[in-house]
Design an enzyme around this catalytic site. Structure first.
Site, mmCIF file in Angstrom:
data_model
loop_
_atom_site.group_PDB
_atom_site.id
_atom_site.type_symbol
_atom_site.label_atom_id
_atom_site.label_comp_id
_atom_site.label_asym_id
_atom_site.label_seq_id
_atom_site.Cartn_x
_atom_site.Cartn_y
_atom_site.Cartn_z
ATOM 1 C CB SER A 1 -8.640 -0.270 4.663
ATOM 2 O OG SER A 1 -9.306 -1.454 4.349
ATOM 3 N NE ARG B 1 -3.754 -2.218 0.387
ATOM 4 C CZ ARG B 1 -3.392 -3.460 0.068
ATOM 5 N NH1 ARG B 1 -2.246 -3.681 -0.566
ATOM 6 N NH2 ARG B 1 -4.182 -4.460 0.329
ATOM 7 C CD GLU C 1 -5.104 1.098 2.476
ATOM 8 O OE1 GLU C 1 -5.027 0.178 3.316
ATOM 9 O OE2 GLU C 1 -5.817 1.019 1.463
HETATM 10 C C1 FAD Z 1 -15.430 2.022 -0.889
HETATM 11 C C2 FAD Z 1 -13.938 2.010 -1.049
HETATM 12 C C3 FAD Z 1 -13.270 0.810 -1.177
HETATM 13 C C4 FAD Z 1 -11.878 0.779 -1.317
HETATM 14 N N1 FAD Z 1 -11.266 -0.417 -1.443
HETATM 15 C C5 FAD Z 1 -9.913 -0.479 -1.571
HETATM 16 C C6 FAD Z 1 -9.251 -1.735 -1.695
HETATM 17 O O1 FAD Z 1 -9.871 -2.785 -1.693
HETATM 18 N N2 FAD Z 1 -7.905 -1.731 -1.805
HETATM 19 C C7 FAD Z 1 -7.176 -0.576 -1.818
HETATM 20 O O2 FAD Z 1 -5.944 -0.652 -1.926
HETATM 21 N N3 FAD Z 1 -7.787 0.631 -1.737
HETATM 22 C C8 FAD Z 1 -9.124 0.717 -1.608
HETATM 23 N N4 FAD Z 1 -9.748 1.930 -1.495
HETATM 24 C C9 FAD Z 1 -8.943 3.157 -1.503
HETATM 25 C C10 FAD Z 1 -8.881 3.916 -2.856
HETATM 26 O O3 FAD Z 1 -9.941 3.572 -3.690
HETATM 27 C C11 FAD Z 1 -7.571 3.692 -3.592
HETATM 28 O O4 FAD Z 1 -6.462 4.044 -2.792
HETATM 29 C C12 FAD Z 1 -7.502 4.492 -4.903
HETATM 30 O O5 FAD Z 1 -6.486 3.985 -5.707
HETATM 31 C C13 FAD Z 1 -7.273 5.979 -4.730
HETATM 32 O O6 FAD Z 1 -7.322 6.563 -6.021
HETATM 33 P P1 FAD Z 1 -7.834 8.036 -6.227
HETATM 34 O O7 FAD Z 1 -7.680 8.372 -7.658
HETATM 35 O O8 FAD Z 1 -9.183 8.203 -5.651
HETATM 36 O O9 FAD Z 1 -6.747 8.818 -5.360
HETATM 37 P P2 FAD Z 1 -6.964 10.102 -4.452
HETATM 38 O O10 FAD Z 1 -7.747 9.736 -3.239
HETATM 39 O O11 FAD Z 1 -7.448 11.237 -5.266
HETATM 40 O O12 FAD Z 1 -5.449 10.381 -4.017
HETATM 41 C C14 FAD Z 1 -4.770 9.475 -3.181
HETATM 42 C C15 FAD Z 1 -3.278 9.875 -3.144
HETATM 43 O O13 FAD Z 1 -2.723 9.679 -4.434
HETATM 44 C C16 FAD Z 1 -2.194 10.908 -4.945
HETATM 45 N N5 FAD Z 1 -2.441 10.926 -6.396
HETATM 46 C C17 FAD Z 1 -3.599 10.635 -7.040
HETATM 47 N N6 FAD Z 1 -3.399 10.687 -8.375
HETATM 48 C C18 FAD Z 1 -2.098 11.029 -8.551
HETATM 49 C C19 FAD Z 1 -1.273 11.239 -9.709
HETATM 50 N N7 FAD Z 1 -1.742 11.113 -10.933
HETATM 51 N N8 FAD Z 1 0.032 11.558 -9.500
HETATM 52 C C20 FAD Z 1 0.553 11.692 -8.249
HETATM 53 N N9 FAD Z 1 -0.180 11.519 -7.132
HETATM 54 C C21 FAD Z 1 -1.491 11.192 -7.293
HETATM 55 C C22 FAD Z 1 -2.937 12.007 -4.199
HETATM 56 O O14 FAD Z 1 -2.179 13.212 -4.182
HETATM 57 C C23 FAD Z 1 -3.058 11.359 -2.829
HETATM 58 O O15 FAD Z 1 -1.853 11.492 -2.127
HETATM 59 C C24 FAD Z 1 -11.141 1.991 -1.348
HETATM 60 C C25 FAD Z 1 -11.831 3.215 -1.239
HETATM 61 C C26 FAD Z 1 -13.201 3.236 -1.096
HETATM 62 C C27 FAD Z 1 -13.910 4.544 -1.000
#
Ligand code: FAD
Length: 340
Positions: free
Chosen positions: A239, A165, A336
């Site tokens: 999580s 992670r 996380e």
């Molecule tokens: C209902 C639910 C279920 C989930 N289940 C899981 C699971 O099973 N496993 C798991 O690992 N995660 C899970 N997650 C967490 C989440 O979905 C992941 O971590 C996802 O990949 C985050 O992506 P995002 O685009 O929304 O990132 P954001 O929340 O927008 O950003 C997260 C981080 O990444 C950085 N970031 C985003 N895009 C970029 C980019 N292009 N370049 C540089 N930095 C960037 C941001 O600055 C921030 O630090 C879950 C979340 C929810 C709401």
């Protein structure tokens, strides 16, 4: 490209909380991303790259900088030798749409990561994982904009980009990198990854014949629908904490005291332990709620905004949980979720 001012963030993250961004822009191309970075450099501002906001907890205050919303799009697949597929996707693409595309074309590798919200860029940064798979297992290259010299570069996975992670992009060495595109190596013929107990049980109970990639994706989506709250109703970022990793001595003393605690070896005489189990069985926090925020009944790691919680309420509960775990078993736990 438009730079907007005082943009509320609560509609841009899945916790549905947070204050506002002093400046906000949407980028659809590398040139727009470069313009956004020039804007922060000229105005001496911090910036935050936002994907789907599904792993971010924004504070209730104003973010005194620029929030750059990633909406770079584009995907493409190329067949290589030995049935290998190179699937490339821009950072703003929806992660789950990419998984759906891969499964629809019978490309093996990322199906166990079905149903995870967010963007492709976010998936690489967080090295998402579920049901025995991690995004980093299938990523071979990450294209980035290096804001220190404004050059677009390609990082190869051999540069050890990912860990549990976590990734280089969350560390000091990667603080100047913005992910613009990710390249995955998938397979035309592959084996289904059925290591995870929930998945095996799902198929055992259903009396399936031959299980296809599509069946596996459907199974993962169905299992997940019971574990996570409905995002249309509630706020969450999945999580909130990582499962802690402990050394052999600590693992053995824990096992002696709690023989049922789920653990698994992660190499180098270290063991990962189930925080969900600890919260339910040692800390007695199953279903614990404080005001509008609480631990989701079916998965205690999932902090949930049941309606009207502030970012502060969520952070306070998270801190209380971390303190309780430290008091009960002496382990420090790490979030996380990215707290902004
Ligand atoms: C209902 C639910 C279920 C989930 N289940 C899981 C699971 O099973 N496993 C798991 O690992 N995660 C899970 N997650 C967490 C989440 O979905 C992941 O971590 C996802 O990949 C985050 O992506 P995002 O685009 O929304 O990132 P954001 O929340 O927008 O950003 C997260 C981080 O990444 C950085 N970031 C985003 N895009 C970029 C980019 N292009 N370049 C540089 N930095 C960037 C941001 O600055 C921030 O630090 C879950 C979340 C929810 C709401």
């Amino acid at each position: 490209m438009i730079f907007r001012e005082n943009v509320p963030l609560s509609g841009l993250n899945t916790f549905k909380t947070g204050g506002s961004a002093k400046f906000f822009c949407i980028v659809g191309t590398v040139d727009e991303l470069k313009n956004a970075v020039c804007f922060v450099t000229e105005n001496k501002l911090p910036f935050f790259v936002l994907g789907g906001g599904s792993n971010a907890l924004f504070s209730d205050r104003v973010f005194e900088g620029l929030v750059i919303k990633m909406e770079m799009m584009g995907r493409g697949a190329v067949e290589k030798e030995n049935g290998t597929i190179h699937l490339s996707a821009a950072a703003g693409e929806s992660w789950d749409k990419l998984v759906s595309l891969a499964v629809g074309n019978n490309f093996y590798g990322i199906e166990n990561l079905s149903g995870i919200p967010g963007t492709v860029g976010g998936a690489a940064v967080q090295n998402i994982g579920a049901y025995g798979a991690e995004a980093g297992d299938s990523i071979i290259e990450v294209e980035i904009l290096d804001v220190s010299d404004m050059k677009v570069k390609t990082l190869n996975v051999k540069e050890r980009l990912f860990s549990y992670r976590d990734s280089i992009f969350k560390k000091l060495e990667g603080k100047n990198y913005i992910v613009t595109r990710v390249l995955f190596r998938l397979k035309k013929e592959g084996e289904l990854n059925m290591k995870y107990k929930d998945i095996r049980e799902y198929f055992e109970n259903k009396n399936f014949g031959e299980i296809t990639l599509k069946d596996l994706r459907s199974a993962v989506l169905e299992i997940r629908s019971k574990k996570f709250p409905n995002l249309n109703k509630f706020g969450t970022a999945g999580s909130f904490f990582k499962n802690p990793t402990v050394n052999k001595n600590f693992y053995e003393s824990l096992r002696e005291k709690y023989p049922q605690i789920p653990t698994y070896p992660v190499g180098g005489e270290n063991f990962r332990i189930s925080l969900a189990w600890i919260l339910d069985n040692i800390c007695g926090l199953k279903g614990f709620k404080k005001g509008a925020v609480g631990l989701y009944e079916n998965q205690p790691l999932v902090l949930t905004n049941f309606g009207g919680a502030s970012a502060n309420d969520i952070k306070n509960l998270a801190d209380e949980i971390a303190r309780t775990v430290k008091e009960k078993i002496g382990i420090e736990i790490d979030p996380e979720v990215v707290c902004v």
